[in-house]
Design a protein around this motif. Structure first.
Motif, PDB file in Angstrom:
ATOM      1  N   THR A  54      36.757  61.665  64.162  1.00 56.55           N
ATOM      2  CA  THR A  54      36.153  60.355  62.938  1.00 56.55           C
ATOM      3  C   THR A  54      35.996  61.083  61.421  1.00 56.55           C
ATOM      4  O   THR A  54      35.458  59.724  60.965  1.00 56.55           O
ATOM      5  CB  THR A  54      35.114  59.175  63.437  1.00 56.55           C
ATOM      6  OG1 THR A  54      34.135  60.074  63.300  1.00 56.55           O
ATOM      7  CG2 THR A  54      35.423  58.956  64.807  1.00 56.55           C
ATOM      8  N   ILE A  86      35.787  61.049  57.688  1.00 56.73           N
ATOM      9  CA  ILE A  86      36.917  60.489  56.914  1.00 56.73           C
ATOM     10  C   ILE A  86      38.097  61.227  55.893  1.00 56.73           C
ATOM     11  O   ILE A  86      37.057  62.637  55.464  1.00 56.73           O
ATOM     12  CB  ILE A  86      35.703  59.835  55.922  1.00 56.73           C
ATOM     13  CG1 ILE A  86      35.062  58.896  56.325  1.00 56.73           C
ATOM     14  CG2 ILE A  86      36.620  59.090  54.826  1.00 56.73           C
ATOM     15  CD1 ILE A  86      34.092  58.077  55.785  1.00 56.73           C
ATOM     16  N   ARG A  87      38.794  61.386  55.717  1.00 53.39           N
ATOM     17  CA  ARG A  87      39.699  62.369  55.663  1.00 53.39           C
ATOM     18  C   ARG A  87      40.373  62.022  53.697  1.00 53.39           C
ATOM     19  O   ARG A  87      40.558  61.037  53.701  1.00 53.39           O
ATOM     20  CB  ARG A  87      41.432  62.559  55.900  1.00 53.39           C
ATOM     21  CG  ARG A  87      40.850  62.641  57.295  1.00 53.39           C
ATOM     22  CD  ARG A  87      42.110  62.054  58.598  1.00 53.39           C
ATOM     23  NE  ARG A  87      43.301  63.287  58.210  1.00 53.39           N
ATOM     24  CZ  ARG A  87      44.172  62.743  57.624  1.00 53.39           C
ATOM     25  NH1 ARG A  87      44.763  61.439  57.277  1.00 53.39           N
ATOM     26  NH2 ARG A  87      45.340  63.462  57.545  1.00 53.39           N
ATOM     27  N   ARG A 116      48.666  60.857  54.775  1.00 48.07           N
ATOM     28  CA  ARG A 116      47.568  59.208  54.897  1.00 48.07           C
ATOM     29  C   ARG A 116      46.260  59.462  54.954  1.00 48.07           C
ATOM     30  O   ARG A 116      45.551  59.177  55.407  1.00 48.07           O
ATOM     31  CB  ARG A 116      48.967  58.777  56.397  1.00 48.07           C
ATOM     32  CG  ARG A 116      49.848  58.194  56.148  1.00 48.07           C
ATOM     33  CD  ARG A 116      50.066  57.399  55.474  1.00 48.07           C
ATOM     34  NE  ARG A 116      51.752  57.164  55.366  1.00 48.07           N
ATOM     35  CZ  ARG A 116      52.747  56.150  56.075  1.00 48.07           C
ATOM     36  NH1 ARG A 116      51.345  55.195  56.802  1.00 48.07           N
ATOM     37  NH2 ARG A 116      53.727  56.375  55.533  1.00 48.07           N
ATOM     38  N   ASP A 171      42.007  58.523  54.348  1.00 51.18           N
ATOM     39  CA  ASP A 171      41.225  57.164  53.692  1.00 51.18           C
ATOM     40  C   ASP A 171      40.959  57.200  52.667  1.00 51.18           C
ATOM     41  O   ASP A 171      41.350  55.570  52.506  1.00 51.18           O
ATOM     42  CB  ASP A 171      40.109  57.240  55.264  1.00 51.18           C
ATOM     43  CG  ASP A 171      40.153  57.969  56.015  1.00 51.18           C
ATOM     44  OD1 ASP A 171      41.246  57.027  56.711  1.00 51.18           O
ATOM     45  OD2 ASP A 171      39.960  58.861  56.891  1.00 51.18           O
ATOM     46  N   VAL A 172      40.853  57.523  51.854  1.00 52.42           N
ATOM     47  CA  VAL A 172      40.017  57.946  50.088  1.00 52.42           C
ATOM     48  C   VAL A 172      41.204  58.769  49.484  1.00 52.42           C
ATOM     49  O   VAL A 172      41.172  60.158  50.252  1.00 52.42           O
ATOM     50  CB  VAL A 172      38.856  58.566  50.428  1.00 52.42           C
ATOM     51  CG1 VAL A 172      38.386  58.309  48.681  1.00 52.42           C
ATOM     52  CG2 VAL A 172      37.824  57.674  51.342  1.00 52.42           C
ATOM     53  N   PRO A 190      45.544  54.260  51.174  1.00 53.77           N
ATOM     54  CA  PRO A 190      43.866  54.917  50.963  1.00 53.77           C
ATOM     55  C   PRO A 190      43.113  53.798  49.889  1.00 53.77           C
ATOM     56  O   PRO A 190      43.338  53.038  48.526  1.00 53.77           O
ATOM     57  CB  PRO A 190      43.918  55.699  50.694  1.00 53.77           C
ATOM     58  CG  PRO A 190      45.342  56.521  50.113  1.00 53.77           C
ATOM     59  CD  PRO A 190      46.424  55.671  50.639  1.00 53.77           C
ATOM     60  N   ARG A 191      42.030  54.229  50.055  1.00 53.40           N
ATOM     61  CA  ARG A 191      41.123  53.226  48.791  1.00 53.40           C
ATOM     62  C   ARG A 191      41.243  54.827  48.324  1.00 53.40           C
ATOM     63  O   ARG A 191      40.640  56.231  48.314  1.00 53.40           O
ATOM     64  CB  ARG A 191      39.181  53.362  49.021  1.00 53.40           C
ATOM     65  CG  ARG A 191      39.711  53.007  50.462  1.00 53.40           C
ATOM     66  CD  ARG A 191      39.097  51.516  50.374  1.00 53.40           C
ATOM     67  NE  ARG A 191      38.197  51.058  49.599  1.00 53.40           N
ATOM     68  CZ  ARG A 191      38.280  49.880  48.912  1.00 53.40           C
ATOM     69  NH1 ARG A 191      39.521  48.641  49.015  1.00 53.40           N
ATOM     70  NH2 ARG A 191      37.346  49.170  48.561  1.00 53.40           N
ATOM     71  N   ALA A 206      34.704  54.397  52.167  1.00 53.71           N
ATOM     72  CA  ALA A 206      35.949  54.638  53.498  1.00 53.71           C
ATOM     73  C   ALA A 206      35.458  53.166  53.909  1.00 53.71           C
ATOM     74  O   ALA A 206      36.549  53.099  55.405  1.00 53.71           O
ATOM     75  CB  ALA A 206      35.502  56.406  53.542  1.00 53.71           C
ATOM     76  N   ARG A 207      34.791  52.922  53.665  1.00 51.93           N
ATOM     77  CA  ARG A 207      34.077  51.449  54.442  1.00 51.93           C
ATOM     78  C   ARG A 207      35.211  50.384  54.295  1.00 51.93           C
ATOM     79  O   ARG A 207      34.045  49.077  54.382  1.00 51.93           O
ATOM     80  CB  ARG A 207      32.835  51.398  55.200  1.00 51.93           C
ATOM     81  CG  ARG A 207      31.524  51.506  53.794  1.00 51.93           C
ATOM     82  CD  ARG A 207      30.418  51.449  54.307  1.00 51.93           C
ATOM     83  NE  ARG A 207      28.953  50.425  53.633  1.00 51.93           N
ATOM     84  CZ  ARG A 207      28.259  51.175  53.000  1.00 51.93           C
ATOM     85  NH1 ARG A 207      28.346  53.398  53.687  1.00 51.93           N
ATOM     86  NH2 ARG A 207      27.537  51.111  52.644  1.00 51.93           N
ATOM     87  N   SER A 208      35.502  50.146  53.323  1.00 47.89           N
ATOM     88  CA  SER A 208      35.992  49.466  52.309  1.00 47.89           C
ATOM     89  C   SER A 208      35.495  48.609  51.283  1.00 47.89           C
ATOM     90  O   SER A 208      35.762  47.083  51.432  1.00 47.89           O
ATOM     91  CB  SER A 208      36.550  47.988  53.858  1.00 47.89           C
ATOM     92  OG  SER A 208      37.534  48.992  54.000  1.00 47.89           O
TER      93      SER A 208
END
Length: 219
Positions: free
Chosen positions: A3, A5-6, A50, A52-53, A80-81, A123-125
């Protein structure tokens, strides 16, 4: 199941990329999975890995961070963000990157803990929104945009208009709920309605739209 955060780091300076990697990889739950030295390379790496950030430098040779942000957000179903990393906050490049869809920006001189917090936040939008900085950018560069109010302004209800003003002031959902004396779920619903009507990807985009439309006047 992993889990973490990439994160992908894009900057044309190797020392900057290395410093960011060292800071992030030292934190539990964060992992730098790729690097890029140009905007074009950033697009390719993000499409392959791909993450996350993405931490995106705005000034890079060839394809800059603004165009790279547009290409990433426009070509992936679940992009990603993107956080813009910049030397100067009062910069037209930063404003254009925010308009292109970046979730916010971070100064290169920011403390390590601020960098880590920013990555976790987006990462949590959530948007990385600095009201005073965005207000200053809008005052300086938003004047380039059309002065005609878009149709969405008239479609906002009185309560949604109030919520958008509070968003522009930097209030989170819980703070909006407290200010309006409504429940958290109601505040979240109002924010979602504002995003839908403005056509904004996130809070940062909604605030930019509010300034550019003339709905909110800098000052």
């Amino acid at each position: 199941m992993n889990t973490d955060i990439r994160v992908v780091v894009a900057d044309d300076e190797r020392m900057v990329r290395t410093a960011l990697r060292v800071i992030l990889d030292a934190e539990p739950g964060l992992r730098v999975v790729g690097e890029a030295a140009t905007g074009a390379e950033a697009v390719s790496v993000v499409r392959e890995l791909r993450p996350d950030v993405v931490l995106m430098d705005v000034r890079m040779p060839g394809v800059d961070g603004i165009r790279a942000t547009e290409q990433i957000l426009g070509s992936l179903d679940a992009p990603p963000r993107i956080v813009v990393v910049t030397t100067f906050e009062n910069d037209s490049y930063v404003y254009d990157a925010l308009r292109a869809g970046a979730a916010g920006f971070l100064l290169k001189r920011a403390a390590a803990e601020d960098l880590v917090q920013a990555v976790r936040l987006v990462a949590r939008s959530d948007s990385l929104l600095f009201p005073s900085a965005v207000r200053g950018l809008a005052a300086e560069y938003g004047r380039r945009q059309t002065s005609a109010a878009p149709p969405w302004v008239a479609r906002l209800t009185e309560r949604e208009a109030e919520v958008l003003r509070l968003m522009a002031a930097g209030l989170a959902n819980a703070e909006i709920a407290e200010r309006l004396r409504v429940g958290p779920a109601t505040a979240k619903t109002h924010v979602a309605a504002v995003l839908a009507k403005t056509g904004a990807r996130d809070r940062t985009q909604a605030v930019i739209a509010a300034y550019e439309s003339g709905f909110i006047t800098p000052g």
